[in-house]
Motif scaffolding. Structure first.
Motif, PDB file in Angstrom:
ATOM      1  N   UNK A  23       4.018  -3.987   2.817  1.00 36.67           N
ATOM      2  CA  UNK A  23       2.702  -4.235   2.244  1.00 36.67           C
ATOM      3  C   UNK A  23       1.664  -3.349   2.906  1.00 36.67           C
ATOM      4  N   UNK A  24       0.834  -2.728   2.087  1.00 39.99           N
ATOM      5  CA  UNK A  24      -0.368  -2.045   2.569  1.00 39.99           C
ATOM      6  C   UNK A  24      -1.523  -2.888   2.052  1.00 39.99           C
ATOM      7  N   UNK A  25      -2.154  -3.616   2.964  1.00 39.71           N
ATOM      8  CA  UNK A  25      -3.194  -4.542   2.572  1.00 39.71           C
ATOM      9  C   UNK A  25      -4.548  -3.846   2.546  1.00 39.71           C
ATOM     10  N   UNK A  26      -5.269  -3.998   1.467  1.00 38.47           N
ATOM     11  CA  UNK A  26      -6.614  -3.457   1.273  1.00 38.47           C
ATOM     12  C   UNK A  26      -6.630  -1.939   1.329  1.00 38.47           C
ATOM     13  N   UNK A  27      -5.949  -1.324   0.383  1.00 38.56           N
ATOM     14  CA  UNK A  27      -5.876   0.128   0.289  1.00 38.56           C
ATOM     15  C   UNK A  27      -7.110   0.639  -0.446  1.00 38.56           C
ATOM     16  N   UNK A  30     -12.298   6.652   0.862  1.00 42.81           N
ATOM     17  CA  UNK A  30     -13.692   7.083   0.779  1.00 42.81           C
ATOM     18  C   UNK A  30     -13.798   8.192  -0.259  1.00 42.81           C
ATOM     19  N   UNK A  31     -14.868   8.202  -1.012  1.00 39.71           N
ATOM     20  CA  UNK A  31     -15.019   9.162  -2.106  1.00 39.71           C
ATOM     21  C   UNK A  31     -15.051  10.616  -1.650  1.00 39.71           C
ATOM     22  N   UNK A  32     -15.317  10.864  -0.379  1.00 37.89           N
ATOM     23  CA  UNK A  32     -15.398  12.243   0.113  1.00 37.89           C
ATOM     24  C   UNK A  32     -14.029  12.825   0.456  1.00 37.89           C
ATOM     25  N   UNK A  33     -12.984  12.003   0.455  1.00 37.94           N
ATOM     26  CA  UNK A  33     -11.643  12.491   0.769  1.00 37.94           C
ATOM     27  C   UNK A  33     -10.925  12.924  -0.507  1.00 37.94           C
ATOM     28  N   UNK A  34     -10.088  13.909  -0.363  1.00 42.34           N
ATOM     29  CA  UNK A  34      -9.278  14.388  -1.473  1.00 42.34           C
ATOM     30  C   UNK A  34      -8.300  13.286  -1.884  1.00 42.34           C
ATOM     31  N   UNK A  35      -8.284  12.955  -3.163  1.00 38.19           N
ATOM     32  CA  UNK A  35      -7.451  11.848  -3.643  1.00 38.19           C
ATOM     33  C   UNK A  35      -5.964  12.108  -3.459  1.00 38.19           C
ATOM     34  N   UNK A  36      -5.579  13.366  -3.305  1.00 32.31           N
ATOM     35  CA  UNK A  36      -4.160  13.675  -3.081  1.00 32.31           C
ATOM     36  C   UNK A  36      -3.677  13.148  -1.732  1.00 32.31           C
ATOM     37  N   UNK A  37      -4.605  12.872  -0.818  1.00 30.99           N
ATOM     38  CA  UNK A  37      -4.218  12.313   0.481  1.00 30.99           C
ATOM     39  C   UNK A  37      -3.614  10.915   0.328  1.00 30.99           C
ATOM     40  N   UNK A  38      -3.967  10.212  -0.728  1.00 27.51           N
ATOM     41  CA  UNK A  38      -3.383   8.885  -0.974  1.00 27.51           C
ATOM     42  C   UNK A  38      -1.883   9.017  -1.186  1.00 27.51           C
ATOM     43  N   UNK A  39      -1.467  10.025  -1.931  1.00 24.06           N
ATOM     44  CA  UNK A  39      -0.039  10.258  -2.137  1.00 24.06           C
ATOM     45  C   UNK A  39       0.636  10.607  -0.817  1.00 24.06           C
ATOM     46  N   UNK A  40       0.007  11.474  -0.021  1.00 30.49           N
ATOM     47  CA  UNK A  40       0.566  11.839   1.282  1.00 30.49           C
ATOM     48  C   UNK A  40       0.705  10.611   2.176  1.00 30.49           C
ATOM     49  N   UNK A  41      -0.265   9.704   2.092  1.00 26.08           N
ATOM     50  CA  UNK A  41      -0.209   8.474   2.875  1.00 26.08           C
ATOM     51  C   UNK A  41       1.015   7.646   2.485  1.00 26.08           C
ATOM     52  N   UNK A  42       1.260   7.514   1.181  1.00 24.92           N
ATOM     53  CA  UNK A  42       2.404   6.723   0.735  1.00 24.92           C
ATOM     54  C   UNK A  42       3.727   7.374   1.112  1.00 24.92           C
ATOM     55  N   UNK A  51      14.317   2.316   5.000  1.00 25.27           N
ATOM     56  CA  UNK A  51      15.296   1.410   4.395  1.00 25.27           C
ATOM     57  C   UNK A  51      14.698   0.530   3.303  1.00 25.27           C
ATOM     58  N   UNK A  52      13.384   0.650   3.074  1.00 28.17           N
ATOM     59  CA  UNK A  52      12.725  -0.184   2.074  1.00 28.17           C
ATOM     60  C   UNK A  52      12.470   0.625   0.809  1.00 28.17           C
ATOM     61  N   UNK A  53      12.584  -0.056  -0.338  1.00 35.30           N
ATOM     62  CA  UNK A  53      12.471   0.620  -1.626  1.00 35.30           C
ATOM     63  C   UNK A  53      11.123   0.449  -2.314  1.00 35.30           C
ATOM     64  N   UNK A  54      10.331  -0.539  -1.900  1.00 34.77           N
ATOM     65  CA  UNK A  54       9.098  -0.852  -2.602  1.00 34.77           C
ATOM     66  C   UNK A  54       7.932  -0.968  -1.633  1.00 34.77           C
ATOM     67  N   UNK A  55       6.729  -0.710  -2.160  1.00 31.34           N
ATOM     68  CA  UNK A  55       5.496  -0.883  -1.401  1.00 31.34           C
ATOM     69  C   UNK A  55       4.524  -1.665  -2.276  1.00 31.34           C
ATOM     70  N   UNK A  56       3.943  -2.700  -1.722  1.00 28.37           N
ATOM     71  CA  UNK A  56       2.905  -3.456  -2.422  1.00 28.37           C
ATOM     72  C   UNK A  56       1.556  -3.037  -1.843  1.00 28.37           C
ATOM     73  N   UNK A  57       0.641  -2.666  -2.714  1.00 24.04           N
ATOM     74  CA  UNK A  57      -0.710  -2.268  -2.299  1.00 24.04           C
ATOM     75  C   UNK A  57      -1.695  -3.303  -2.801  1.00 24.04           C
ATOM     76  N   UNK A  58      -2.631  -3.700  -1.962  1.00 19.83           N
ATOM     77  CA  UNK A  58      -3.741  -4.510  -2.456  1.00 19.83           C
ATOM     78  C   UNK A  58      -4.965  -3.613  -2.458  1.00 19.83           C
ATOM     79  N   UNK A  59      -5.720  -3.677  -3.548  1.00 19.71           N
ATOM     80  CA  UNK A  59      -6.903  -2.840  -3.735  1.00 19.71           C
ATOM     81  C   UNK A  59      -8.088  -3.766  -3.975  1.00 19.71           C
ATOM     82  N   UNK A  60      -9.236  -3.484  -3.364  1.00 21.63           N
ATOM     83  CA  UNK A  60     -10.409  -4.333  -3.616  1.00 21.63           C
ATOM     84  C   UNK A  60     -10.747  -4.373  -5.105  1.00 21.63           C
ATOM     85  N   UNK A  61     -11.144  -5.533  -5.606  1.00 21.32           N
ATOM     86  CA  UNK A  61     -11.426  -5.691  -7.038  1.00 21.32           C
ATOM     87  C   UNK A  61     -12.566  -4.796  -7.505  1.00 21.32           C
TER      88      UNK A  61
END
Length: 76
Positions: A23-27, A30-42, A51-61
């Motif tokens: 789980x990545x809680x509260x993903x 910031x708007x000033x960062x390149x959105x491609x960094x989100x993929x690099x983070x994952x 060994x894990x196949x899935x990731x659950x992300x929570x995003x603020x509403x």
């Protein structure tokens, strides 16, 4: 498993077997960062948990969506 909240008892699901997700809680980004960094983070997160196949992300509403979220499955 049962828990008590606000005077009521709730039944929580019990999962059997080995964990298959993390789980990545509260993903959020910031708007000033390149959105491609989100993929690099994952990618890095899956390297930490090879060994894990899935990731659950929570995003603020109230958070605006970003392109990475278009490639994920949304669940309630």
């Amino acid at each position: 498993m049962m828990i008590m909240t606000s005077g009521t008892i709730e039944l929580l699901p019990e999962f059997k077997g080995a964990p298959n997700a993390f789980l990545v809680e509260l993903f959020a980004m910031h708007e000033h960062y390149d959105e491609r960094l989100a993929f690099d983070f994952l990618v890095a997160a899956f390297c930490v948990f090879p060994d894990l196949d899935y990731c659950a992300l929570t995003v603020p509403h109230a958070y605006p969506t970003f392109p990475l979220l278009d490639h994920l499955v949304v669940s309630d």
